[in-house]
Design an enzyme around this catalytic site. Structure first.
Site, mmCIF file in Angstrom:
data_model
loop_
_atom_site.group_PDB
_atom_site.id
_atom_site.type_symbol
_atom_site.label_atom_id
_atom_site.label_comp_id
_atom_site.label_asym_id
_atom_site.label_seq_id
_atom_site.Cartn_x
_atom_site.Cartn_y
_atom_site.Cartn_z
ATOM 1 N N ASP A 74 -8.002 -5.280 -0.608
ATOM 2 C CA ASP A 74 -8.430 -6.118 -1.729
ATOM 3 C C ASP A 74 -8.102 -7.589 -1.541
ATOM 4 O OD1 ASP A 74 -9.452 -4.027 -3.367
ATOM 5 O OD2 ASP A 74 -7.394 -3.374 -3.658
ATOM 6 N N HIS B 287 0.834 -1.192 0.000
ATOM 7 C CA HIS B 287 0.000 0.000 0.000
ATOM 8 C C HIS B 287 0.869 1.241 0.000
ATOM 9 C CE1 HIS B 287 -3.244 2.770 1.070
ATOM 10 N NE2 HIS B 287 -4.038 1.842 0.587
HETATM 11 C C1 LIG Z 1 -0.440 -0.425 -3.949
HETATM 12 C C2 LIG Z 1 0.887 -0.179 -4.638
HETATM 13 C C3 LIG Z 1 0.591 0.335 -6.065
HETATM 14 C C4 LIG Z 1 1.683 0.872 -3.879
HETATM 15 O O1 LIG Z 1 2.771 1.097 -4.631
HETATM 16 P P1 LIG Z 1 3.919 2.188 -4.362
HETATM 17 O O2 LIG Z 1 3.696 2.953 -3.127
HETATM 18 O O3 LIG Z 1 4.036 2.956 -5.632
HETATM 19 O O4 LIG Z 1 5.150 1.267 -4.094
HETATM 20 P P2 LIG Z 1 6.085 0.649 -5.200
HETATM 21 O O5 LIG Z 1 5.296 0.024 -6.291
HETATM 22 O O6 LIG Z 1 7.068 1.704 -5.575
HETATM 23 O O7 LIG Z 1 6.799 -0.508 -4.360
HETATM 24 C C5 LIG Z 1 7.842 -0.317 -3.416
HETATM 25 C C6 LIG Z 1 8.620 -1.628 -3.286
HETATM 26 O O8 LIG Z 1 7.751 -2.649 -2.789
HETATM 27 C C7 LIG Z 1 7.569 -3.672 -3.758
HETATM 28 N N1 LIG Z 1 6.156 -4.003 -3.815
HETATM 29 C C8 LIG Z 1 5.119 -3.186 -3.507
HETATM 30 N N2 LIG Z 1 3.982 -3.850 -3.654
HETATM 31 C C9 LIG Z 1 4.300 -5.088 -4.051
HETATM 32 C C10 LIG Z 1 3.539 -6.225 -4.371
HETATM 33 N N3 LIG Z 1 2.208 -6.190 -4.307
HETATM 34 N N4 LIG Z 1 4.171 -7.347 -4.745
HETATM 35 C C11 LIG Z 1 5.521 -7.385 -4.823
HETATM 36 N N5 LIG Z 1 6.309 -6.341 -4.523
HETATM 37 C C12 LIG Z 1 5.698 -5.198 -4.151
HETATM 38 C C13 LIG Z 1 8.005 -3.053 -5.080
HETATM 39 O O9 LIG Z 1 8.441 -4.015 -6.002
HETATM 40 C C14 LIG Z 1 9.129 -2.155 -4.623
HETATM 41 O O10 LIG Z 1 10.255 -2.953 -4.346
HETATM 42 P P3 LIG Z 1 11.716 -2.453 -4.691
HETATM 43 O O11 LIG Z 1 11.895 -1.207 -3.858
HETATM 44 O O12 LIG Z 1 12.574 -3.608 -4.310
HETATM 45 O O13 LIG Z 1 11.703 -2.161 -6.153
HETATM 46 C C15 LIG Z 1 1.702 -1.481 -4.719
HETATM 47 O O14 LIG Z 1 1.945 -1.982 -3.415
HETATM 48 C C16 LIG Z 1 1.041 -2.530 -5.585
HETATM 49 O O15 LIG Z 1 1.183 -2.496 -6.796
HETATM 50 N N6 LIG Z 1 0.276 -3.496 -4.961
HETATM 51 C C17 LIG Z 1 -0.429 -4.488 -5.709
HETATM 52 C C18 LIG Z 1 -1.720 -3.924 -6.239
HETATM 53 C C19 LIG Z 1 -2.741 -3.734 -5.143
HETATM 54 O O16 LIG Z 1 -2.995 -4.599 -4.330
HETATM 55 N N7 LIG Z 1 -3.385 -2.560 -5.182
HETATM 56 C C20 LIG Z 1 -4.456 -2.222 -4.247
HETATM 57 C C21 LIG Z 1 -4.004 -1.175 -3.274
HETATM 58 S S1 LIG Z 1 -5.258 -0.919 -2.052
#
Ligand SMILES: CC(C)(COP(=O)(O)OP(=O)(O)OC[C@H]1O[C@@H](n2cnc3c(N)ncnc32)[C@H](O)[C@@H]1OP(=O)(O)O)[C@@H](O)C(=O)NCCC(=O)NCCS
Length: 374
Positions: free
Chosen positions: A310, A259
């Site tokens: 989710d 998140h």
């Molecule tokens: C929600 C979300 C978009 C937040 O993303 P964000 O704040 O932009 O964080 P990032 O995508 O930059 O991720 C930061 C780190 O955590 C990792 N990470 C974050 N969510 C992850 C996931 N669901 N699975 C695997 N790795 C994940 C990223 O790969 C990254 O790792 P790194 O620093 O080694 O490259 C992200 O956690 C995600 O894509 N989750 C899956 C989709 C989801 O469940 N969305 C609903 C949210 S309520």
């Protein structure tokens, strides 16, 4: 030198009285109420009132809102025709976005920024969004569209329209709690989208259609559908470990995990987890929750990431017999109260959203070469 915050991370874009997400502590508040004070204790309709008025209703106030919501249950005939004619293979969330946009064409008051008018529009949208999803689901299967009823709660009415049968008290309660948990969440991507559109003094329907488009993405509301696809792909409990290891090695995102704001457990997740455990055991399919638990544990241990809203809502909806492609529309149904409350709040103290960007393109001073010489 200007500072760029990619994804607007950490940026406070406006004030709100509606919701607060405390990411470090894992707390969520609606109008000052901890989500744990609301989930299971108040109905979704009470939360709608709370978001529209910033206080919980007394009996008379709740009765008035409930009556107003139920009075709006008839969709315009043109929208019903669209739901029947839309391609059967269309994604329900796309149909929903289009139908909300159509509703705007049937509402001639839509450019009026009068607060009472707009609150009436908000009530209409909260009332009609579930009917749109349920009717399209029936229509795409070639089934009849059951006439709307005025004696059922929002949650029960959706389940009734979807299946043609009045749901059990337990199914109604489960969906009602899920609606409560999804109603509001601060400046998430779809709510921010709605407020950006509203800030141009466009209309409510445009703001909400845009919000639905934002919610659809797999990084936002689309993640709940992704969770079931993932569980189906993994198939069995003993395959989880290898599947997750492989996904992590390929740097794939695991749906329902992580998140932007919560750095500890999403406070909505335990409520949904509890319901998911109960329902999947009752259904005789405990493997879904067993697989989910194993994925959540691995992600916590390997990446320090927790399950989000989710992750378990997917198993809850699956166990209620709701088809996977209606999961994100259900998120939209419950978030409609939050979106519309935010649009109303935006208009009450409007300032156009217009951020800056940091230019990183070609050097300035490029010369236009005639087209035949390029
Ligand atoms: C929600 C979300 C978009 C937040 O993303 P964000 O704040 O932009 O964080 P990032 O995508 O930059 O991720 C930061 C780190 O955590 C990792 N990470 C974050 N969510 C992850 C996931 N669901 N699975 C695997 N790795 C994940 C990223 O790969 C990254 O790792 P790194 O620093 O080694 O490259 C992200 O956690 C995600 O894509 N989750 C899956 C989709 C989801 O469940 N969305 C609903 C949210 S309520």
């Amino acid at each position: 030198m200007s500072v760029v915050s990619k994804g607007l991370e950490g940026i406070i874009a406006a004030e709100t009285r509606l919701g607060e997400v405390k990411g470090q502590e894992g707390l969520l508040y609606y109008c000052g109420y901890d989500i744990n004070e609301l989930a299971g204790k108040v109905s979704y309709e009470e939360v709608v009132y709370l978001l529209f008025h910033q206080s919980l209703p007394n009996r008379a106030e709740l009765e008035k809102l409930t009556t107003a919501l139920r009075a709006e249950r008839e969709l315009p005939e043109g929208v019903i025709q669209f739901l029947k004619a839309a391609p059967k293979k269309a994604k329900p969330i796309d149909v929903m976005r289009t139908a909300v946009s159509m509703l705007g064409c049937y509402d001639t008051s839509r450019h009026d920024l009068d607060v009472d008018e707009q609150r009436a529009t908000a009530i209409k949208l909260v009332s009609q969004i579930g009917i749109i999803a349920a009717y399209f689901h029936r229509a795409r299967q070639g089934l009849d569209l059951p006439p709307v009823r005025k004696d059922l709660s929002e949650a029960a009415h959706f389940l009734y329209l979807m299946s043609g049968e009045v749901p059990s008290a337990e199914a109604e309660k489960t969906l009602d709690v899920a609606y409560v948990l999804h109603a509001e969440h601060g400046f998430n991507a779809s709510t921010f989208t709605a407020r950006v559109v509203a800030s141009t003094l466009s209309d409510m329907y445009s703001a909400i259609s845009a919000a639905i488009g934002a919610l659809k993405g797999p990084l936002h509301g689309g993640a709940n559908e992704g969770v079931i696809h993932m569980l189906e792909e993994i198939g069995e409990v003993d395959k989880v470990e290898a599947w997750v290891e492989d996904a992590l090695a390929q740097k794939k995102k695991i749906m329902g995990i992580g998140h932007r704001v919560y750095k500890v457990l999403d406070p909505r997740a335990p409520h949904l987890k509890e319901m998911a455990i109960k329902l999947s055991n009752e259904l005789g399919e405990p493997k879904w929750i067993q697989m989910s638990e194993q994925i959540a544990t691995m992600m916590r241990e390997r990446k320090g990431l927790n399950a989000n809203v989710d992750f378990y809502s997917a198993t809850v909806y699956y166990s209620l017999g709701i088809p996977t492609d209606l999961f994100t529309p259900i998120f939209a149904i419950s978030r409609m109260s939050g979106w519309t409350a935010h649009v109303l709040e935006q208009w009450s103290e409007n300032r156009l959203f217009r951020p800056l960007s940091a230019y990183v393109g070609k050097p300035f001073g490029q010369v236009t070469v005639p087209i035949d010489e390029r």
